[in-house]
Design an enzyme around this catalytic site. Structure first.
Site, PDB file in Angstrom:
ATOM      1  N   TYR A 154      17.315  20.143 -18.151  1.00  0.00           N
ATOM      2  CA  TYR A 154      17.614  21.187 -17.179  1.00  0.00           C
ATOM      3  C   TYR A 154      16.374  22.012 -16.906  1.00  0.00           C
ATOM      4  O   TYR A 154      15.441  22.044 -17.716  1.00  0.00           O
ATOM      5  CB  TYR A 154      18.796  22.058 -17.595  1.00  0.00           C
ATOM      6  CG  TYR A 154      18.628  22.913 -18.829  1.00  0.00           C
ATOM      7  CD1 TYR A 154      18.198  24.226 -18.728  1.00  0.00           C
ATOM      8  CD2 TYR A 154      18.970  22.424 -20.091  1.00  0.00           C
ATOM      9  CE1 TYR A 154      18.096  25.035 -19.848  1.00  0.00           C
ATOM     10  CE2 TYR A 154      18.873  23.224 -21.219  1.00  0.00           C
ATOM     11  CZ  TYR A 154      18.431  24.523 -21.086  1.00  0.00           C
ATOM     12  OH  TYR A 154      18.332  25.318 -22.202  1.00  0.00           O
ATOM     13  N   ASN A 203      20.077  27.297 -29.294  1.00  0.00           N
ATOM     14  CA  ASN A 203      19.422  28.607 -29.347  1.00  0.00           C
ATOM     15  C   ASN A 203      20.084  29.495 -30.398  1.00  0.00           C
ATOM     16  O   ASN A 203      19.412  30.159 -31.192  1.00  0.00           O
ATOM     17  CB  ASN A 203      19.494  29.296 -27.979  1.00  0.00           C
ATOM     18  CG  ASN A 203      18.769  28.526 -26.894  1.00  0.00           C
ATOM     19  OD1 ASN A 203      17.908  27.694 -27.168  1.00  0.00           O
ATOM     20  ND2 ASN A 203      19.132  28.803 -25.647  1.00  0.00           N
ATOM     21  N   ASP A 244      22.224  26.181 -25.202  1.00  0.00           N
ATOM     22  CA  ASP A 244      22.923  27.399 -25.641  1.00  0.00           C
ATOM     23  C   ASP A 244      23.264  27.407 -27.122  1.00  0.00           C
ATOM     24  O   ASP A 244      22.918  28.331 -27.855  1.00  0.00           O
ATOM     25  CB  ASP A 244      24.155  27.650 -24.776  1.00  0.00           C
ATOM     26  CG  ASP A 244      25.208  26.555 -24.862  1.00  0.00           C
ATOM     27  OD1 ASP A 244      24.877  25.410 -25.238  1.00  0.00           O
ATOM     28  OD2 ASP A 244      26.374  26.843 -24.544  1.00  0.00           O
ATOM     29  N   THR A 245      23.942  26.384 -27.610  1.00  0.00           N
ATOM     30  CA  THR A 245      24.327  26.375 -29.022  1.00  0.00           C
ATOM     31  C   THR A 245      23.128  26.176 -29.941  1.00  0.00           C
ATOM     32  O   THR A 245      23.094  26.724 -31.046  1.00  0.00           O
ATOM     33  CB  THR A 245      25.381  25.294 -29.292  1.00  0.00           C
ATOM     34  OG1 THR A 245      24.918  24.034 -28.774  1.00  0.00           O
ATOM     35  CG2 THR A 245      26.716  25.643 -28.627  1.00  0.00           C
ATOM     36  N   ARG A 247      29.756  27.679 -16.904  1.00  0.00           N
ATOM     37  CA  ARG A 247      28.800  27.235 -15.901  1.00  0.00           C
ATOM     38  C   ARG A 247      29.560  26.415 -14.867  1.00  0.00           C
ATOM     39  O   ARG A 247      29.955  25.280 -15.130  1.00  0.00           O
ATOM     40  CB  ARG A 247      27.677  26.406 -16.542  1.00  0.00           C
ATOM     41  CG  ARG A 247      26.811  27.188 -17.531  1.00  0.00           C
ATOM     42  CD  ARG A 247      25.960  28.229 -16.824  1.00  0.00           C
ATOM     43  NE  ARG A 247      25.160  29.025 -17.768  1.00  0.00           N
ATOM     44  CZ  ARG A 247      25.516  30.176 -18.284  1.00  0.00           C
ATOM     45  NH1 ARG A 247      26.709  30.691 -17.968  1.00  0.00           N
ATOM     46  NH2 ARG A 247      24.745  30.835 -19.103  1.00  0.00           N
ATOM     47  N   ASP A 275      23.083  33.825 -26.114  1.00  0.00           N
ATOM     48  CA  ASP A 275      22.924  32.958 -27.282  1.00  0.00           C
ATOM     49  C   ASP A 275      22.359  33.727 -28.471  1.00  0.00           C
ATOM     50  O   ASP A 275      22.803  33.565 -29.610  1.00  0.00           O
ATOM     51  CB  ASP A 275      21.992  31.785 -26.961  1.00  0.00           C
ATOM     52  CG  ASP A 275      22.381  31.033 -25.706  1.00  0.00           C
ATOM     53  OD1 ASP A 275      23.581  31.032 -25.365  1.00  0.00           O
ATOM     54  OD2 ASP A 275      21.489  30.454 -25.062  1.00  0.00           O
ATOM     55  N   ALA A 300      19.915  35.395 -23.623  1.00  0.00           N
ATOM     56  CA  ALA A 300      20.457  36.705 -24.006  1.00  0.00           C
ATOM     57  C   ALA A 300      21.764  36.567 -24.775  1.00  0.00           C
ATOM     58  O   ALA A 300      21.928  37.118 -25.872  1.00  0.00           O
ATOM     59  CB  ALA A 300      20.655  37.569 -22.761  1.00  0.00           C
ATOM     60  N   GLY A 325      26.283  42.879 -21.090  1.00  0.00           N
ATOM     61  CA  GLY A 325      24.898  43.124 -20.700  1.00  0.00           C
ATOM     62  C   GLY A 325      24.353  44.443 -21.206  1.00  0.00           C
ATOM     63  O   GLY A 325      24.444  44.769 -22.394  1.00  0.00           O
TER      64      GLY A 325
END
Length: 300
Positions: A77, A22, A19-20, A159, A250, A248, A219
């Site tokens: 992952y 990205n 995440d970070t 998460r 990130d 999305a 979203g």
């Protein structure tokens, strides 16, 4: 993290992200030489770790603060995508080197160097992988950085699989909310963690923490920006075909931060977040090459 994406019944594709990371890669694509993006983590001394670091460097992300662990490796992952672009995650990171970053002998020197930066960005995953003791140590270091004028930026990115309980996660999030200057949260994540009935409930709850600037991502409905108890909604254009929503949030973060760091107008900054995410979710994989001309980037 090493990302293995694809269906269990199709050929898997290996990629490098998280995440970070990205967000770091997309921010660098958007701002190029106008910003120095440095990444802080711990990797192993294995071939996979070497390959990941080289890939980050290919994107011009500064890796001077990527520490090495002789005994551990990077986390893994797998992402499975549904036909509508939604995704499911499986993690193998119980002994990942990054989990033990606060115990690394060089980490205090890294934090000393971070005091010269404008901002530090971290996520809910950044704090989820740490032990309770290491998380407390991180919060202490973030408090010191903030006292020195460094802005703390936080992406909620909850998460549930990474936490032993909802209560543990809530306690940690309350601590980081009190420290951050800018929070970039996703309503769906916040609703899952806190039971918020709607976006207004999310915004009203987070305002209790006196966060200077709050962005609530929603979203296809765009985002909401809150400052000084006033909230503005910035919509986004609908996407006809969503392929992959993996990065999305990130990528939105990167687009928003590119405008925020250049003190662009509120509307333009939020639109940059929306437009960056819109490009990313129409292609496969967490990392793509952005068409910055379509995002309204200003350089110079």
């Amino acid at each position: 993290m090493a990302e293995l994406s694809g269906s269990l019944f199709n050929t898997m594709q290996q990629g490098f992200g998280g995440d970070t990371m990205n967000t770091a890669i997309y921010l660098k694509q958007l701002m190029a030489d106008d910003v120095q993006v440095s990444y802080v983590t711990v990797m192993g001394n294995d071939n996979l770790s070497d390959a990941m670091i080289e890939k980050w460097q290919d994107y011009d992300v500064d890796t001077q603060f990527v520490l090495r662990d002789e005994r551990r490796h990077c986390g893994l992952y797998m992402i499975q995508n549904e036909d509508n672009g939604e995704r499911h995650f499986q993690y193998w990171r119980s002994d990942a080197a990054a989990k033990f970053i606060m115990q690394h002998p060089q980490v205090l020197e890294v934090f000393n160097q971070l005091a010269t930066y404008d901002a530090v960005f971290l996520s809910g995953i950044s704090i989820a992988i740490l032990s309770d003791a290491d998380r407390s140590a991180l919060m202490s270091q973030l408090f010191d950085l903030r006292e020195k004028g460094v802005k703390i930026l936080f992406d909620g990115n909850y998460r549930s699989q990474l936490w032993s309980s909802v209560e543990q996660a809530q306690l940690a999030y309350k601590a980081i909310y009190k420290l951050c200057d800018l929070a970039l949260v996703t309503h769906d994540d916040e609703a899952l963690l806190w039971g918020d009935a709607n976006v207004d409930a999310t915004i009203n709850r987070l305002q209790l923490f006196d966060i200077a600037e709050l962005v609530t991502k929603d979203g296809a409905n765009g985002c909401y920006y809150t400052k000084n108890s006033e909230t503005c909604h910035i919509g986004t254009k609908p996407i006809k075909q969503v392929v992959d929503t993996t990065a999305a949030g990130d990528s939105f973060n990167a687009g928003f931060l590119a405008g925020w760091l250049q003190t662009m107008s509120l509307v333009h900054t939020c639109q940059m977040g929306n437009q960056t995410a819109a490009q990313v979710i129409q292609q496969k994989g967490a990392i793509i090459e952005l068409n910055t001309d379509l995002i309204g980037v200003s350089r110079g």
